[in-house]
Design a protein around this motif. Sequence first.
Motif, mmCIF file in Angstrom:
data_model
loop_
_atom_site.group_PDB
_atom_site.id
_atom_site.type_symbol
_atom_site.label_atom_id
_atom_site.label_comp_id
_atom_site.label_asym_id
_atom_site.label_seq_id
_atom_site.Cartn_x
_atom_site.Cartn_y
_atom_site.Cartn_z
ATOM 1 N N ILE A 1 0.840 -1.200 0.000
ATOM 2 C CA ILE A 1 0.000 0.000 0.000
ATOM 3 C C ILE A 1 0.876 1.252 0.000
ATOM 4 O O ILE A 1 0.641 2.217 -0.741
ATOM 5 C CB ILE A 1 -0.943 0.002 1.220
ATOM 6 C CG1 ILE A 1 -1.943 -1.161 1.130
ATOM 7 C CG2 ILE A 1 -1.665 1.331 1.338
ATOM 8 C CD1 ILE A 1 -2.961 -1.030 0.035
ATOM 9 N N LEU B 1 1.162 4.117 -2.919
ATOM 10 C CA LEU B 1 0.930 5.534 -2.637
ATOM 11 C C LEU B 1 2.116 6.374 -3.091
ATOM 12 O O LEU B 1 1.952 7.418 -3.743
ATOM 13 C CB LEU B 1 0.679 5.721 -1.147
ATOM 14 C CG LEU B 1 0.270 7.126 -0.693
ATOM 15 C CD1 LEU B 1 -1.105 7.471 -1.226
ATOM 16 C CD2 LEU B 1 0.279 7.216 0.837
ATOM 17 N N THR C 1 -9.781 13.875 -6.264
ATOM 18 C CA THR C 1 -9.284 12.652 -5.631
ATOM 19 C C THR C 1 -10.214 11.481 -5.899
ATOM 20 O O THR C 1 -9.768 10.374 -6.227
ATOM 21 C CB THR C 1 -9.129 12.868 -4.121
ATOM 22 O OG1 THR C 1 -8.234 13.968 -3.889
ATOM 23 C CG2 THR C 1 -8.578 11.624 -3.448
ATOM 24 N N ALA D 1 -4.707 3.041 -3.596
ATOM 25 C CA ALA D 1 -3.581 3.840 -3.102
ATOM 26 C C ALA D 1 -2.842 4.520 -4.253
ATOM 27 O O ALA D 1 -2.355 5.649 -4.105
ATOM 28 C CB ALA D 1 -2.628 2.951 -2.304
ATOM 29 N N LEU E 1 -4.884 7.528 -5.099
ATOM 30 C CA LEU E 1 -4.734 8.536 -4.058
ATOM 31 C C LEU E 1 -3.387 9.235 -4.169
ATOM 32 O O LEU E 1 -3.284 10.453 -3.964
ATOM 33 C CB LEU E 1 -4.883 7.876 -2.684
ATOM 34 C CG LEU E 1 -4.762 8.801 -1.467
ATOM 35 C CD1 LEU E 1 -5.847 9.875 -1.498
ATOM 36 C CD2 LEU E 1 -4.842 7.996 -0.174
ATOM 37 N N GLY E 2 -2.334 8.471 -4.506
ATOM 38 C CA GLY E 2 -1.016 9.082 -4.661
ATOM 39 C C GLY E 2 -0.982 10.105 -5.777
ATOM 40 O O GLY E 2 -0.334 11.158 -5.651
ATOM 41 N N LEU F 1 -2.679 13.245 -4.446
ATOM 42 C CA LEU F 1 -2.230 13.730 -3.147
ATOM 43 C C LEU F 1 -1.741 15.182 -3.153
ATOM 44 O O LEU F 1 -2.074 15.951 -2.236
ATOM 45 C CB LEU F 1 -1.136 12.802 -2.606
ATOM 46 C CG LEU F 1 -0.873 12.861 -1.105
ATOM 47 C CD1 LEU F 1 -2.147 12.574 -0.325
ATOM 48 C CD2 LEU F 1 0.212 11.856 -0.726
#
Length: 654
Positions: free
Chosen positions: A276, A280, A322, A430, A433-434, A437
């Motif tokens: 994970i 990310l 996101t 993930a 999300l990265g 971010l």
Amino acid sequence: MMRWLLLALLLVPAFARAAESNRVTSARDTVSLISATKSATGTKLHLGLLFRLKPDWHIYWSDPGDAGEPPALELTAPAGAKAGPFAYPPPHWLVAGSVGDYVETGTVLLPFTATLPSGATAIAAKARWLVCNPKICVPEQGRFNLSLQGGAGPSREAGLFAKARAAMPRPSPFAATIAPGGDLTVTGAGLTRTAVKTAHVFPASPDAIVNAAPQPLHFIRNGFVLDLKPAGSKPMRVLAGILEITDPTGQVQALTIAATPGVAPSTMPTPWIVWIGAALLGGLILNLMPCVFPILAMKALAVARFGHDDKRAARREALGYTAGSVAAMLALGIVLIVLRAGGAALGWGFQFQSPAFIAVMAWIVVAIGLNFAGLYEIPGIAMRNRTTGSFATGVLAVLVATPCTAPFMGGAVAAALAAPIVLALGIFGALGLGIALPFLALALAPALARILPRPGAWMIVLRQFMAFPMFATASWLLWVMTTEAGADGALIVAAGAVLIGFALWLLRFRFLLARGLAVVSVIAAAALLPRIVPADAAARTTLPHSIPYSPGKLASLRAAGKPVFVDITAAWCITCQVNDRIALEPAAIQRDFAARHVTLMVGDWTRRAPAITRYLAAHGRDGVPLYVFYPPDRGKPVILPQILTPSIVRRAIK
């Protein structure tokens, strides 16, 4: 003295006499019957059918797989002579689409034992075999006559038999069990991650497993598990065949196995939090990769909007972006997992291997560019619905920016495709999300948002300027289309872009006829998609003095101790193209390759290529770019970074 020397010279041919029949030669191969001894001793004789295959041609193993047939031989003289079964060296795995075959290449000796009547001095035989290359198969046959009057002792060909014996599979020292669902568990001393790089099973029966399906490898305590796909609906009870285990240095051991019924064990992968975290971090670094450049325009406008005073609206936009990134990444992951489960040899960036997908993406990018230029407004980019627009921007960011892999991302994607579904979705989430971010941090952290300039008239100029990177992206996609569908495909994309642009222009007018014509124009563009026909598959070797990737050619170069630099690339991978231009194409680098006799081998993954997908998987990757250098004298291969510089390449080949 001279008489004794002359006599010795006359006797040399007798001591070195060959035991080989006539040779049957074609444009594809040369075949003969050979003996390990110069004469028959007793009633047993070790013979062999020797194939000298031309490059790119192959014959079939005892289990040919989904197509082909193995060689067959019959002794026709002397009367009563009988031939035993062939002994086969370990095969190579050859996949074309949904067809998986097991083949032999190069110089291949198929030894067998012949039972002869006492006193036999000559043998006659007839054989038939199928010889194929990637495009055509040719049935061949031949008759062979072998004289066995050369005296006692081994023949000149005895070394070929010794070499063949050394290459034959040996009984496995490891325990093997097969679960009903196809999980092959192999346990024993030394079967660790540091000792086993890849493993593959070649079944003795053609209907045991799906021969074209990949065989993912998982490690457990004291061994590993291969996920095999049963060929039928019935549970697997037994499995016999050959297990090939490759260590990190490239050395292969072939073992005969007979797996007994068992239960699939629970695997012990790397802790999930590690994958994970890697996902990310990989998604975050992806923002710095060349692959993300096509959507910098959209991200720049999103960042500019974060400078306004309405912090609540900024948070909504950041969360929308996101959500779009995560949702798109999850959708891509699910599609890839489902297709891989169905046996498709796909990897990360698979969507760019579809000409239709490239056409749609080019039209979307053109539409966004026209929006930035002020031709029309899209709900969501307009002031009234920014959250929806941010979600769409996040989706597009993932679709356009993920054909390449960033550091840490390759291993995470490979782990996701081999992990249970819940963990796999966590890894893909993930990644999304990265990617989002940085923008999430700008919206949620007031201190960061204060460093941004306040909104103003400059945003209008920035938005108009950013139309040009979008048009440049469309031009790049048009070039990618030429590599996948030729000039006709590029023309269809251009025509569709004109129709889309015309439809968007019509939206400026509010009367019903204009709206109707806009819908017709979009339908006309969509109707062009089925007319895009992929061009004939041909490996691109755009780098100077390079050759196309071939598993057989790589194996032969490695066997000869030659240094090889493998470049796995794709036309749609911007990182790959930048690396090629900067680190591999320069004349100075090419001179270094030539001075060190390094063979530059290019694997083109622009379109689906199962052999390249397997090569990526063997190195723990599911996407491009991948660079591997094989040092001379069979040295341990070195995987280079995904971002290349001339100095990195020079250090590797030195």
